[in-house]
Design an enzyme around this catalytic site. Structure first.
Site, PDB file in Angstrom:
ATOM      1  N   CYS A  90       0.849  -1.204   0.000  1.00 52.02           N
ATOM      2  CA  CYS A  90       0.000   0.000   0.000  1.00 52.02           C
ATOM      3  C   CYS A  90       0.884   1.255   0.000  1.00 52.02           C
ATOM      4  CB  CYS A  90      -0.998  -0.033   1.148  1.00 52.02           C
ATOM      5  SG  CYS A  90      -2.337   1.147   0.960  1.00 52.02           S
ATOM      6  N   HIS A 200      -3.789  -4.935  -0.420  1.00 48.62           N
ATOM      7  CA  HIS A 200      -3.341  -5.501   0.854  1.00 48.62           C
ATOM      8  C   HIS A 200      -3.379  -7.026   0.791  1.00 48.62           C
ATOM      9  CE1 HIS A 200      -3.136  -1.848   3.333  1.00 48.62           C
ATOM     10  NE2 HIS A 200      -4.060  -1.389   2.511  1.00 48.62           N
ATOM     11  N   GLU A 202      -2.377  -9.017   2.956  1.00 46.95           N
ATOM     12  CA  GLU A 202      -2.703  -9.537   4.296  1.00 46.95           C
ATOM     13  C   GLU A 202      -4.197  -9.476   4.579  1.00 46.95           C
ATOM     14  OE1 GLU A 202      -1.576  -6.595   3.614  1.00 46.95           O
ATOM     15  OE2 GLU A 202      -2.254  -5.091   5.064  1.00 46.95           O
TER      16      GLU A 202
END
Lengths: 220, 252
Positions: A90, A200, A202
């Site tokens: 990001c 993202h 994650e």
């Protein structure tokens, strides 16, 4: 010997999620890595691979990085000279640019030529931030880091985005993948051992965990 | 192409899910982390915890749940209920939440939203607003679960919150909430068309068709529902297929 993946802890909000995702992949794939949250240049110097998360404004993130004594110098030594594989997430990816245009013009790390510019509201009903799941389209389908994505199901090509600014690469060869959102949005960048995603991983369920796994296996 | 998001919401009180799915494969149906995992398996796009106890004494309980959830559920997590200070926001984000939802604290002090957005980034600030219809094409903001009128026009409030740096708006119709008769589509559409940021429709979902209407007619970017998923009436996956049948892009 167990290798170290360093997540740079400089107060970014998504650090915990990122470290959990890396730990999950390392355990699930039985990889010989351990996650180390680093706050100092000395700890960073010991890393085999490096992750730079980032949330918030470009200038703030850059300023916080600069405020840690010797951190950027060590990062450059590791990544630019010793070629340690690097993953920016990001804003951590946006910082690779020459400069960012969020709340004024701020200098970035300048590792990948380009600028970070606002998303264009190309139609009246286009919502900004670009928030949610979008499928990414490979620009370099043969790159190792896209090997899972290029043959993945629709579900596993979708990643979670949330941003109002985007990386505009100067050189086409640095754009690894993009997404469509009223414009061609840079989704991933690459230059030698330097990799970054606007989305993202994650937060992207299986698709994201697959990409983290591929990054851990990547030998640039 | 950006996909429409389906966001199941779990009401949590004293660390337990208030209305949980009663599936046999759950070891503990009252455990929010178990529920979160189930929704992830069903393909939920995001997850929302609403802490309905939210007294200052037991903030630790929700923080513990958030941190356990973030360790095994890899999707965006929003937490609402009792978010009143910057410290509340930081604690939730550090525990692993991605966004916080601010409701009455914004009404008490609108500058709180501006400050939170400046400090933490717009991407993690959701402003939740509860509205009741007061006339043709007019709605008013209510607090305390729809009991206290504020005199604030809902559309003007939505615009103000967007201008103050909210990254997203969660719009709940208090007329519709709990009725299972569908969203207030007019309210959702009026707000969505008035602000540049994404709007999540909430309140009143009883059928899969209602979810679809929220996006097709209400112009919402995402839909939030609790009981339709809680009680196992429908799975997230069934909801996604309903959208897809109407030609709406989903992550499937």
């Amino acid at each position: 010997m167990t290798k170290t993946i360093a997540l740079i802890d400089y107060g970014s909000g998504n650090l915990r999620s990122a470290s959990k995702a890396f730990e999950h992949v390392i355990a699930a794939e039985d990889l010989d890595y351990r996650v180390n949250l680093v706050t100092t240049a000395a700890d960073l110097a010991l890393a085999d691979k490096i992750v730079l998360p980032g949330q918030g404004a470009f200038g703030d993130c850059m300023q916080t990085l600069q405020s840690v004594d010797g951190l950027i110098a060590t990062l450059e030594e590791k990544v630019l000279h010793r070629k340690a594989p690097f993953f920016g997430i990001c804003v951590g990816m946006q910082l690779l640019a020459d400069q960012g245009h969020e709340h004024g013009i701020h200098k970035g790390l300048g590792w990948i030529p380009g600028e970070v510019v606002p998303l264009q509201k190309t139609s009246p009903d286009l919502k900004i931030p670009h928030m949610g799941w979008n499928d990414i389209l490979p620009d370099q389908p043969d790159h190792f880091l896209l090997r899972t994505i290029k043959s993945a199901s629709n579900l596993e090509r979708n990643f979670y985005f949330v941003h109002s600014f985007m990386f505009q690469c100067k050189e086409r060869e640095n754009q690894l993948a993009h997404a469509e959102y009223g414009q061609n949005v840079t989704a991933a960048v690459v230059r030698d051992n330097i990799f970054g995603t606007q989305f993202h991983p994650e937060k992207s369920q299986v698709a994201g965990l697959n990409l983290i796994r591929d990054f851990l296996r990547w030998v640039p | 192409m950006l996909k429409t998001r389906i966001i199941p919401c779990l009401d949590v009180a004293d660390g337990r899910v208030v209305k949980g799915v009663n599936f046999v494969d759950l070891i503990d149906a009252g455990d929010p982390v178990e529920q979160a995992r189930l929704y992830q398996e069903q393909g939920a796009d995001e997850l929302c915890f609403l802490d309905i106890t939210a007294t200052h004494e037991d903030r630790g309980t929700i923080l513990d749940i958030v941190s356990r959830t973030a360790a095994e559920v890899f999707m965006p997590l929003t937490v609402g209920g009792g978010v009143r200070t910057l410290a509340d926001i930081r604690n939730l984000l550090n525990a692993g939440a991605d966004k916080v939802s601010i409701n009455s604290a914004a009404i008490k002090n609108p500058d709180f939203v501006r400050e939170a957005s400046d400090k933490c980034g717009a991407q993690c600030i959701v402003v939740a607003l509860d509205a009741r219809k007061t006339g043709p094409q007019s709605w008013e903001i209510y607090t305390h679960g729809g009991r206290h009128p504020t005199g604030i026009d809902a559309v003007a409030w939505a615009q103000k919150m967007a201008a103050y740096g909210a990254g997203e708006l969660l719009v709940t119709s208090m007329d519709k909430d709990g009725t299972k008769s569908g969203f207030d589509l007019e309210l959702t559409r009026h707000i969505s068309e008035a602000v540049p940021i994404p709007v999540i429709a909430s309140g009143g979902v009883g059928t899969l068709e209602h979810l679809v209407e929220g996006v097709r007619d209400g112009k919402a970017s995402a839909v939030l529902a609790a009981s339709i998923f809680h009680f196992g009436t429908h799975t997230i996956s069934e909801a996604k297929h309903a959208f897809a049948r109407h030609g709406i892009a989903m992550r499937l």
